[in-house]
Design a protein around this motif. Structure first.
Motif, PDB file in Angstrom:
ATOM      1  N   CYS A  70      10.801  -2.736  -3.274  1.00  0.00           N
ATOM      2  CA  CYS A  70      10.360  -1.704  -4.283  1.00  0.00           C
ATOM      3  C   CYS A  70       8.631  -2.037  -4.173  1.00  0.00           C
ATOM      4  N   SER A  71       7.856  -0.890  -3.884  1.00  0.00           N
ATOM      5  CA  SER A  71       6.487  -1.038  -3.727  1.00  0.00           C
ATOM      6  C   SER A  71       5.850   0.390  -4.198  1.00  0.00           C
ATOM      7  N   VAL A  72       4.509   0.207  -4.518  1.00  0.00           N
ATOM      8  CA  VAL A  72       3.800   1.292  -4.903  1.00  0.00           C
ATOM      9  C   VAL A  72       2.537   1.407  -4.078  1.00  0.00           C
ATOM     10  N   TRP A  73       2.524   2.649  -3.349  1.00  0.00           N
ATOM     11  CA  TRP A  73       1.583   2.886  -2.177  1.00  0.00           C
ATOM     12  C   TRP A  73       0.638   3.550  -2.739  1.00  0.00           C
ATOM     13  N   PHE A  74      -0.875   3.183  -2.538  1.00  0.00           N
ATOM     14  CA  PHE A  74      -2.057   4.163  -2.737  1.00  0.00           C
ATOM     15  C   PHE A  74      -2.323   4.812  -1.532  1.00  0.00           C
ATOM     16  N   MET A  75      -2.322   5.989  -1.288  1.00  0.00           N
ATOM     17  CA  MET A  75      -2.549   6.501   0.026  1.00  0.00           C
ATOM     18  C   MET A  75      -3.810   7.247   0.190  1.00  0.00           C
ATOM     19  N   ASN A  76      -4.649   7.265   1.224  1.00  0.00           N
ATOM     20  CA  ASN A  76      -5.641   8.259   1.629  1.00  0.00           C
ATOM     21  C   ASN A  76      -5.359   9.213   2.275  1.00  0.00           C
ATOM     22  N   ASP A  77      -6.273  10.002   2.694  1.00  0.00           N
ATOM     23  CA  ASP A  77      -5.908  11.489   3.199  1.00  0.00           C
ATOM     24  C   ASP A  77      -5.731  11.459   4.578  1.00  0.00           C
TER      25      ASP A  77
END
Length: 173
Positions: A131-138
């Protein structure tokens, strides 16, 4: 069908094929194998595995994560997979940066404006739930990821897992 739609479908087909070959593999490795971005692989995960949030949720999601206690903070590039255990400090914005400092080994400065979206991910990884939370770039890559950590028995830590599940359910609706 436009040329862009055809390109997108071809790219997603390659992502699906890589995922089918190793459904519990490292997302970045699957993306590299298929010649696509990690976001493309996340896009073809089974239904219910990913919840996408807009970048505008950065502060609210970070604040929630900062209440979890110890987490596993990962920065995964082509050159390094950096893993740091510890609590996320509350952040503050200044001079174009989201600054994180506190009594934690996790600290530094995040170019928050580069966050194009957030993904909450609940999927198998090497035979175990992850289980994870990803902060994505463009570019479709993770700026960084925050994982529910594992205990000595390699099981997901219950307090953080409950927090992840609560966030997942809240954002699902």
């Amino acid at each position: 069908m436009s040329a862009n739609t055809l390109v997108d479908e071809e790219r997603l087909a390659r992502a699906r094929a890589a995922l089918a070959e190793k459904p519990d593999g490292v997302i970045e490795a699957l993306a590299d194998q298929a010649g696509v971005s990690p976001a493309d692989v996340l896009a073809v995960l089974p239904a219910g595995s990913v919840i996408r949030l807009p970048a505008a949720e950065f502060g609210a999601v970070w604040s929630d994560l900062a209440s979890w206690g110890d987490v596993l903070f990962i920065v995964h590039t082509s050159d390094i997979v950096l893993e740091v255990d510890g609590p996320l400090p509350q952040g503050s914005e200044s001079h174009g940066w989201f600054n994180i400092h506190g009594d934690s080994p996790i600290g530094g400065h995040i170019r928050k404006a580069n966050c194009s979206g957030i993904a909450l991910v609940d999927r198998p990884f090497h035979g175990r739930r992850s289980c994870s939370v990803w902060f994505m770039n463009d570019q479709g890559r993770a700026m960084f990821k925050v994982f529910v950590p594992r205990d000595e028995a390699r099981e997901l830590r219950e307090p953080q897992l409950k927090k992840f599940e609560a966030l997942f359910e809240q954002k699902r609706s």
